[in-house]
Motif scaffolding. Structure first.
Motif, PDB file in Angstrom:
ATOM      1  N   ARG A 175      33.649 -10.852 -26.002  1.00 44.12           N
ATOM      2  CA  ARG A 175      34.130  -9.831 -26.936  1.00 44.12           C
ATOM      3  C   ARG A 175      34.885 -10.509 -28.078  1.00 44.12           C
ATOM      4  NH1 ARG A 175      37.336  -6.264 -23.891  1.00 44.12           N
ATOM      5  NH2 ARG A 175      35.424  -5.900 -22.722  1.00 44.12           N
ATOM      6  N   LEU A 176      35.668 -11.509 -27.732  1.00 43.57           N
ATOM      7  CA  LEU A 176      36.410 -12.256 -28.755  1.00 43.57           C
ATOM      8  C   LEU A 176      35.423 -12.930 -29.697  1.00 43.57           C
ATOM      9  CD1 LEU A 176      39.104 -13.498 -29.845  1.00 43.57           C
ATOM     10  CD2 LEU A 176      38.626 -15.442 -28.370  1.00 43.57           C
ATOM     11  N   GLN A 177      34.425 -13.581 -29.110  1.00 48.77           N
ATOM     12  CA  GLN A 177      33.426 -14.288 -29.920  1.00 48.77           C
ATOM     13  C   GLN A 177      32.729 -13.322 -30.875  1.00 48.77           C
ATOM     14  OE1 GLN A 177      32.685 -17.891 -29.618  1.00 48.77           O
ATOM     15  NE2 GLN A 177      31.998 -17.203 -31.623  1.00 48.77           N
ATOM     16  N   LYS A 178      32.392 -12.142 -30.364  1.00 47.95           N
ATOM     17  CA  LYS A 178      31.701 -11.146 -31.201  1.00 47.95           C
ATOM     18  C   LYS A 178      32.607 -10.675 -32.340  1.00 47.95           C
ATOM     19  CE  LYS A 178      28.175  -9.158 -28.241  1.00 47.95           C
ATOM     20  NZ  LYS A 178      28.156  -8.429 -26.974  1.00 47.95           N
ATOM     21  N   ALA A 179      33.897 -10.507 -32.037  1.00 49.15           N
ATOM     22  CA  ALA A 179      34.841 -10.058 -33.063  1.00 49.15           C
ATOM     23  C   ALA A 179      34.947 -11.094 -34.180  1.00 49.15           C
ATOM     24  CB  ALA A 179      36.224  -9.803 -32.444  1.00 49.15           C
ATOM     25  N   ILE A 180      34.986 -12.369 -33.782  1.00 46.71           N
ATOM     26  CA  ILE A 180      35.084 -13.440 -34.789  1.00 46.71           C
ATOM     27  C   ILE A 180      33.820 -13.498 -35.634  1.00 46.71           C
ATOM     28  CG2 ILE A 180      35.245 -15.933 -35.120  1.00 46.71           C
ATOM     29  CD1 ILE A 180      37.001 -15.976 -32.571  1.00 46.71           C
TER      30      ILE A 180
END
Lengths: 456, 108
Positions: free
Chosen positions: B27-32
């Motif tokens: 989820r973090l990766q997608k947000a970035i």
């Protein structure tokens, strides 16, 4: 052995002298019941917002002007994040990107070899001055393995004054801080009493060989007096030199000064390099300051800070006061330096001069050699002196009129010091210290002595 | 460009977040990746805006004492107190190093 060049820079936190805190309306006061001077904002309760205190901004502008800084007409607030029990929000509001004042200078006086007669003026560059919040106080209770937190100090306004590494030893650091202290006290922007934590100094120290790049620096904290500042800096310089000469390295670390042992020790609780994750403070727009030219026409006075208005009202700084004393009274620079170095002494001197016919050049001796040494012996401030300027002037008048000798005057002063309410004249009469002026009487006494000798 | 384990570990230390499992990290990766779209805009010569308040007036408060004196109320929130002081552990308790704590990040 190649010579070492020590390099010393300072970060000084001065508590702003104001009634209320930087971003809240709770009171600023030393030594109050724990957690009694704390608002919901200071305790970081949700739903609270910072509201900037006008007086704190004025204090920072005054200080910036006194230190020859450029005042940034637009400065910004940021959040500096770190976890500690006395920082309830988990961040400190400071000015990291664009502080309120930059690029100034401070001139200070150094006495060569501790001789007052050889004074040298040195300068240190001021990198910047920024407004920021103070944290609360932690009391460590090692026996019960806990920390007690008092938030009375949390949110108090601070001016952080950053001095470039232009100093080279403990003496210079202490002299620079002393001059800053006098300036802050003259301006009234901070009372700068180190013992009450109103002026805190962190020293950055490194050493290198001439021609080589600067060495690794350490930060020394927990210094609470000028004397300890000089000691801590000199100790750290020596420690680094010894470490390097023995083939070791200097670590980029934070060390604390241990005043009992007179040395610096690595500080506990430092988990590697801190990442403060600076970010703009989202709840505060930029701080805009004005001058005579840019003054907006239709704004409410109370919402406008005019740099020129503040500049016009700056009091005489210590360096100016010293020159004026020398010029006005014909005393030596080292005398005026000593007068300003003791709170209230210059005023006392001027008051005595007004009330006596004795020349200021002679009065100064009585102030610095006699009065001041009595005060120091008894650890009293000028305000607490049992001898008022009126009494001293009275005494000096007797001396000036040649009614007593200077030896007698010193005797009278010793008696006056007891604070028994007697006037100099009363003491002179009591102890029969009057100088005989009558020629005939003196001749009679001398004749009697000679006659006495002849009879033996 | 993937977010490295070192950065994730660093974030867990600093912000005391817990990515918990691979879904959290994804989820973090997608947000970035989503935010990276901003790089497509040419911002040469444009002053960055860091607050929608940038044109607002910063209100200046008079230096009067208007708050405080609510010790009892504040201490109501404290789990432990000693004579009107808040009680905290003796010092910061740092998150154990990656090798020493139970986190799925270890396996990455």
């Amino acid at each position: 052995l190649a010579p070492w060049i020590p390099v010393v820079g300072l970060e000084i936190h001065a508590q702003i002298s104001s009634n209320s805190k930087l971003f809240s309306g709770s009171q600023v006061q030393f030594a109050a019941p724990p957690n009694s001077l704390v608002s919901f904002f200071d305790a970081s309760l949700p739903g609270t917002l910072p509201v900037l205190n006008r007086r704190c901004v004025e204090a920072a502008v005054m200080t910036g002007l006194a230190l020859n800084c450029s005042i940034n007409k637009k400065s910004l607030f940021d959040r500096k994040h770190y976890f500690y029990a006395d920082l309830p929000a988990g961040y400190q509001i400071t000015q990291q990107r664009v502080p309120i004042a930059v690029n100034g200078s401070l001139s200070y006086i150094l006495c060569i070899d501790n001789k007052m007669s050889q004074m040298v003026t040195k300068t240190v560059r001021i990198k910047q001055i920024q407004l920021e919040q103070d944290s609360g106080k932690s009391l460590h209770d090692d026996t019960r393995s806990q920390t007690l937190v008092d938030l009375n100090r949390a949110g108090v306004g601070l001016m952080e004054v950053v001095m470039e590494p232009d100093m080279c030893c403990g003496e210079e650091a202490a002299a620079a801080v002393r001059e800053l202290q006098l300036i802050l006290q003259t301006l009234g922007s901070s009372q700068a009493v180190m013992a009450e934590g109103q002026l805190r100094v962190d020293a950055n120290v490194s050493v290198h060989h001439p021609g080589e790049p600067y060495g690794v620096r350490t930060e020394v904290k927990n210094i609470n007096s000028l004397r300890f500042l000089a000691k801590a800096v000199d100790y750290e310089i020596q420690r680094q030199i010894e470490e390097l000469e023995n083939g070791g390295t200097v670590l980029n670390e934070t060390r604390a000064f241990d005043s009992k042992l007179g040395c610096t020790v690595p500080m506990r609780d430092k988990e590697g390099k801190q990442d403060y994750r600076f970010m703009p403070e989202p709840n505060l727009p930029p701080l805009i300051l004005y001058d005579a030219k840019s003054l907006p026409a239709n704004m409410n006075h109370q919402q406008v800070i005019n740099i020129d208005w503040i500049h016009e009202r700056l009091p005489d700084l210590p360096s100016v006061k010293r020159e004026k004393l020398v010029e006005q009274y014909g005393i030596l620079p080292e005398h005026s330096f000593a007068l300003l170095n003791e709170d209230g002494l210059a005023e006392f001197f001027e008051s005595v001069v007004k009330q006596t016919r004795m020349k200021p050049k002679k009065v100064i001796g009585w102030i610095l050699n006699n009065l001041l040494s009595y005060l120091k012996q008894h650890s009293l401030t000028v305000k607490e002196s049992p001898v008022s300027s009126f009494l001293l002037a009275d005494l000096l008048n007797l001396l000036e009129k040649k009614e007593i000798s200077s030896t007698a005057a010193r005797q009278v002063l010793a008696e006056l010091w007891k604070g028994e309410g007697k006037t100099p004249l009363e003491i002179v009469k009591e102890q029969k210290l009057e100088l005989l002026q009558d020629q005939k009487e003196l001749e009679e006494i001398c004749q009697a002595v000679i006659d006495g000798q002849e009879n033996e | 460009q993937k977010v490295s384990v070192e950065v994730l570990d660093h974030l867990e230390h600093l912000a005391l977040v817990d990515f918990r499992d691979s879904e959290g990290v994804e989820r973090l990766q997608k947000a970035i990746d989503f935010a990276d779209q901003l790089h497509e805009v040419n911002t040469d010569g444009v002053e960055p805006m860091d607050s929608v308040l940038e044109d607002r007036c910063l209100y200046l408060r008079e230096d009067d004492v208007t708050e405080g004196n609510c010790t009892k109320e504040l201490l109501e929130n404290a789990r432990e107190k000693v004579e009107e002081y808040f009680v905290a552990p003796p010092g910061n308790i740092p998150l154990p190093k990656l090798e020493e704590r139970e986190t799925f990040l270890q396996g990455s």
